[in-house]
Design a protein around this motif. Structure first.
Motif, PDB file in Angstrom:
ATOM      1  N   THR A   4      22.830   8.351 -13.557  1.00 32.11           N
ATOM      2  CA  THR A   4      21.848   8.827 -12.603  1.00 32.11           C
ATOM      3  C   THR A   4      21.210  10.091 -13.149  1.00 32.11           C
ATOM      4  O   THR A   4      21.906  11.023 -13.521  1.00 32.11           O
ATOM      5  N   ARG A   5      19.892  10.087 -13.220  1.00 36.13           N
ATOM      6  CA  ARG A   5      19.182  11.285 -13.663  1.00 36.13           C
ATOM      7  C   ARG A   5      19.326  12.371 -12.615  1.00 36.13           C
ATOM      8  O   ARG A   5      19.456  12.108 -11.434  1.00 36.13           O
ATOM      9  N   ALA A   6      19.254  13.599 -13.054  1.00 35.48           N
ATOM     10  CA  ALA A   6      19.384  14.718 -12.131  1.00 35.48           C
ATOM     11  C   ALA A   6      18.113  14.926 -11.323  1.00 35.48           C
ATOM     12  O   ALA A   6      18.164  15.429 -10.212  1.00 35.48           O
ATOM     13  N   TYR A   7      16.947  14.507 -11.839  1.00 38.92           N
ATOM     14  CA  TYR A   7      15.698  14.835 -11.195  1.00 38.92           C
ATOM     15  C   TYR A   7      14.626  13.805 -11.569  1.00 38.92           C
ATOM     16  O   TYR A   7      14.546  13.371 -12.713  1.00 38.92           O
ATOM     17  N   ALA A   8      13.789  13.436 -10.616  1.00 36.20           N
ATOM     18  CA  ALA A   8      12.642  12.570 -10.882  1.00 36.20           C
ATOM     19  C   ALA A   8      11.432  13.143 -10.164  1.00 36.20           C
ATOM     20  O   ALA A   8      11.560  13.725  -9.091  1.00 36.20           O
ATOM     21  N   CYS A   9      10.266  12.972 -10.750  1.00 33.31           N
ATOM     22  CA  CYS A   9       9.026  13.436 -10.127  1.00 33.31           C
ATOM     23  C   CYS A   9       8.024  12.286 -10.160  1.00 33.31           C
ATOM     24  O   CYS A   9       7.771  11.713 -11.215  1.00 33.31           O
ATOM     25  N   ILE A  10       7.485  11.972  -9.000  1.00 34.18           N
ATOM     26  CA  ILE A  10       6.484  10.922  -8.879  1.00 34.18           C
ATOM     27  C   ILE A  10       5.198  11.583  -8.384  1.00 34.18           C
ATOM     28  O   ILE A  10       5.191  12.199  -7.323  1.00 34.18           O
ATOM     29  N   ALA A  11       4.130  11.466  -9.151  1.00 32.94           N
ATOM     30  CA  ALA A  11       2.829  12.018  -8.761  1.00 32.94           C
ATOM     31  C   ALA A  11       1.832  10.869  -8.698  1.00 32.94           C
ATOM     32  O   ALA A  11       1.661  10.137  -9.680  1.00 32.94           O
ATOM     33  N   LEU A  12       1.228  10.702  -7.536  1.00 33.03           N
ATOM     34  CA  LEU A  12       0.253   9.630  -7.350  1.00 33.03           C
ATOM     35  C   LEU A  12      -1.144  10.208  -7.190  1.00 33.03           C
ATOM     36  O   LEU A  12      -1.321  11.257  -6.566  1.00 33.03           O
ATOM     37  N   THR A  13      -2.112   9.503  -7.738  1.00 31.01           N
ATOM     38  CA  THR A  13      -3.510   9.904  -7.596  1.00 31.01           C
ATOM     39  C   THR A  13      -4.049   9.399  -6.260  1.00 31.01           C
ATOM     40  O   THR A  13      -3.459   8.484  -5.652  1.00 31.01           O
ATOM     41  N   PRO A  14      -5.179   9.935  -5.817  1.00 29.26           N
ATOM     42  CA  PRO A  14      -5.790   9.402  -4.591  1.00 29.26           C
ATOM     43  C   PRO A  14      -6.087   7.902  -4.694  1.00 29.26           C
ATOM     44  O   PRO A  14      -5.914   7.153  -3.728  1.00 29.26           O
ATOM     45  N   GLN A  15      -6.487   7.433  -5.866  1.00 35.29           N
ATOM     46  CA  GLN A  15      -6.778   6.008  -6.054  1.00 35.29           C
ATOM     47  C   GLN A  15      -5.509   5.162  -5.913  1.00 35.29           C
ATOM     48  O   GLN A  15      -5.539   4.086  -5.313  1.00 35.29           O
ATOM     49  N   GLU A  16      -4.391   5.642  -6.455  1.00 35.77           N
ATOM     50  CA  GLU A  16      -3.136   4.896  -6.341  1.00 35.77           C
ATOM     51  C   GLU A  16      -2.663   4.843  -4.886  1.00 35.77           C
ATOM     52  O   GLU A  16      -2.161   3.816  -4.435  1.00 35.77           O
ATOM     53  N   VAL A  17      -2.835   5.930  -4.161  1.00 39.85           N
ATOM     54  CA  VAL A  17      -2.435   5.954  -2.752  1.00 39.85           C
ATOM     55  C   VAL A  17      -3.298   4.988  -1.946  1.00 39.85           C
ATOM     56  O   VAL A  17      -2.782   4.245  -1.108  1.00 39.85           O
ATOM     57  N   GLU A  18      -4.599   4.969  -2.188  1.00 39.29           N
ATOM     58  CA  GLU A  18      -5.502   4.077  -1.444  1.00 39.29           C
ATOM     59  C   GLU A  18      -5.225   2.609  -1.746  1.00 39.29           C
ATOM     60  O   GLU A  18      -5.371   1.758  -0.864  1.00 39.29           O
ATOM     61  N   ARG A  19      -4.827   2.283  -2.963  1.00 32.13           N
ATOM     62  CA  ARG A  19      -4.565   0.887  -3.336  1.00 32.13           C
ATOM     63  C   ARG A  19      -3.112   0.473  -3.131  1.00 32.13           C
ATOM     64  O   ARG A  19      -2.744  -0.670  -3.379  1.00 32.13           O
ATOM     65  N   TRP A  20      -2.264   1.383  -2.710  1.00 29.62           N
ATOM     66  CA  TRP A  20      -0.829   1.134  -2.569  1.00 29.62           C
ATOM     67  C   TRP A  20      -0.592  -0.070  -1.673  1.00 29.62           C
ATOM     68  O   TRP A  20      -1.240  -0.193  -0.651  1.00 29.62           O
ATOM     69  N   PRO A  21       0.316  -0.985  -2.021  1.00 32.03           N
ATOM     70  CA  PRO A  21       1.241  -1.024  -3.150  1.00 32.03           C
ATOM     71  C   PRO A  21       0.711  -1.803  -4.343  1.00 32.03           C
ATOM     72  O   PRO A  21       1.476  -2.141  -5.242  1.00 32.03           O
ATOM     73  N   ASP A  22      -0.578  -2.088  -4.369  1.00 32.73           N
ATOM     74  CA  ASP A  22      -1.160  -2.855  -5.472  1.00 32.73           C
ATOM     75  C   ASP A  22      -1.506  -1.980  -6.662  1.00 32.73           C
ATOM     76  O   ASP A  22      -2.642  -1.950  -7.135  1.00 32.73           O
ATOM     77  N   THR A  23      -0.497  -1.257  -7.152  1.00 36.48           N
ATOM     78  CA  THR A  23      -0.679  -0.405  -8.318  1.00 36.48           C
ATOM     79  C   THR A  23       0.487  -0.620  -9.276  1.00 36.48           C
ATOM     80  O   THR A  23       1.588  -0.971  -8.848  1.00 36.48           O
ATOM     81  N   PRO A  24       0.265  -0.412 -10.554  1.00 35.88           N
ATOM     82  CA  PRO A  24       1.360  -0.567 -11.512  1.00 35.88           C
ATOM     83  C   PRO A  24       2.545   0.355 -11.220  1.00 35.88           C
ATOM     84  O   PRO A  24       3.697  -0.023 -11.416  1.00 35.88           O
ATOM     85  N   VAL A  25       2.282   1.564 -10.728  1.00 33.38           N
ATOM     86  CA  VAL A  25       3.371   2.502 -10.476  1.00 33.38           C
ATOM     87  C   VAL A  25       4.307   1.993  -9.377  1.00 33.38           C
ATOM     88  O   VAL A  25       5.507   2.249  -9.425  1.00 33.38           O
ATOM     89  N   ALA A  26       3.799   1.235  -8.419  1.00 31.34           N
ATOM     90  CA  ALA A  26       4.643   0.713  -7.335  1.00 31.34           C
ATOM     91  C   ALA A  26       5.719  -0.218  -7.881  1.00 31.34           C
ATOM     92  O   ALA A  26       6.884  -0.140  -7.474  1.00 31.34           O
ATOM     93  N   SER A  27       5.362  -1.085  -8.818  1.00 32.49           N
ATOM     94  CA  SER A  27       6.358  -2.008  -9.368  1.00 32.49           C
ATOM     95  C   SER A  27       7.362  -1.281 -10.259  1.00 32.49           C
ATOM     96  O   SER A  27       8.539  -1.627 -10.280  1.00 32.49           O
ATOM     97  N   VAL A  28       6.933  -0.255 -10.961  1.00 33.05           N
ATOM     98  CA  VAL A  28       7.854   0.529 -11.792  1.00 33.05           C
ATOM     99  C   VAL A  28       8.867   1.243 -10.907  1.00 33.05           C
ATOM    100  O   VAL A  28      10.062   1.271 -11.199  1.00 33.05           O
ATOM    101  N   LEU A  29       8.410   1.819  -9.799  1.00 31.74           N
ATOM    102  CA  LEU A  29       9.303   2.546  -8.901  1.00 31.74           C
ATOM    103  C   LEU A  29      10.345   1.628  -8.283  1.00 31.74           C
ATOM    104  O   LEU A  29      11.486   2.029  -8.073  1.00 31.74           O
ATOM    105  N   ALA A  30       9.982   0.404  -7.982  1.00 31.96           N
ATOM    106  CA  ALA A  30      10.917  -0.536  -7.364  1.00 31.96           C
ATOM    107  C   ALA A  30      12.064  -0.901  -8.301  1.00 31.96           C
ATOM    108  O   ALA A  30      13.098  -1.375  -7.842  1.00 31.96           O
ATOM    109  N   THR A  31      11.921  -0.621  -9.589  1.00 24.99           N
ATOM    110  CA  THR A  31      12.972  -0.966 -10.547  1.00 24.99           C
ATOM    111  C   THR A  31      14.015   0.123 -10.712  1.00 24.99           C
ATOM    112  O   THR A  31      14.901   0.000 -11.546  1.00 24.99           O
ATOM    113  N   GLY A  32      13.940   1.182  -9.948  1.00 24.50           N
ATOM    114  CA  GLY A  32      15.010   2.163  -9.990  1.00 24.50           C
ATOM    115  C   GLY A  32      14.626   3.561 -10.410  1.00 24.50           C
ATOM    116  O   GLY A  32      15.489   4.374 -10.697  1.00 24.50           O
ATOM    117  N   ARG A  33      13.387   3.901 -10.437  1.00 25.70           N
ATOM    118  CA  ARG A  33      12.949   5.223 -10.883  1.00 25.70           C
ATOM    119  C   ARG A  33      13.425   6.351  -9.962  1.00 25.70           C
ATOM    120  O   ARG A  33      13.506   7.486 -10.362  1.00 25.70           O
TER     121      ARG A  33
END
Length: 183
Positions: A4-33
């Motif tokens: 388990t990592r000690a720390y993670a930081c997720i920063a989303l752009t306004p475009q990623e938030v508006e298109r959520w969950p249809d963004t590449p970052v959403a699928s990466v996060l679901a894998t355990g980030r």
């Protein structure tokens, strides 16, 4: 064995938030980030960020293996209320949520840029909205800190002990019923 990592930081752009969950970052996060015990979510201060923040908090709770429904409900309630307040009551362009877990408690911190639309403090004004009142009633501790530059952090601590968690669940259920009756 995964670590388990000690720390993670997720920063989303306004475009990623508006298109959520249809963004590449959403699928990466679901894998355990979000498996780290301390995670920061940096989101644009737009209405759509509230359900995204809630979703990411739920994902973090899942990946922390926190299954107690009282703890989960309280954490999601607090995250939602604090994100909503930061967006509605400040002129911030970005809000930052910090989620931290240790053996006995969770700490949720919501940081905004502190440029208030109206001057109102939860602890000194009898006319504050019910959101922070609900948060105050279902946490072990709640506080705020303002930096010299005006950046404000509101933090809440939730107990992970079974007795405290069940008290939080009972209290939040009672408040939810009372709130429904009032509105």
């Amino acid at each position: 064995m995964s670590t388990t990592r000690a720390y993670a930081c997720i920063a989303l752009t306004p475009q990623e938030v508006e298109r959520w969950p249809d963004t590449p970052v959403a699928s990466v996060l679901a894998t355990g980030r979000l498996r780290s015990r301390s995670t920061t979510l940096r989101l644009p201060a737009v209405d759509r960020a509230v359900p995204v923040c809630r979703y990411l908090t739920r994902l973090w709770l899942d990946q922390q293996h926190l299954t107690d429904e009282g703890v989960r409900h309280t954490t999601l309630l607090i995250t939602t209320e604090l994100a909503t307040n930061a967006i509605l009551h400040t002129n911030s362009s970005v809000i930052t949520t910090d989620l931290q877990q240790n053996r006995s408690h969770l700490r949720i911190q919501m940081r905004d840029q502190g440029t208030e639309r109206t001057v109102r403090h939860w602890h000194g004004d009898s006319g504050f909205g019910r959101g922070l009142g609900i948060v105050a009633n279902c946490t072990r501790a709640l506080g705020t800190h303002v930096e010299r530059d005006g950046t404000r952090t509101i933090w809440a601590t939730i107990s992970l002990t079974p007795r405290r968690a069940s008290l939080s669940r009972t209290a939040s259920t009672h408040r939810a019923q009372t709130t429904d009756e009032v509105t």
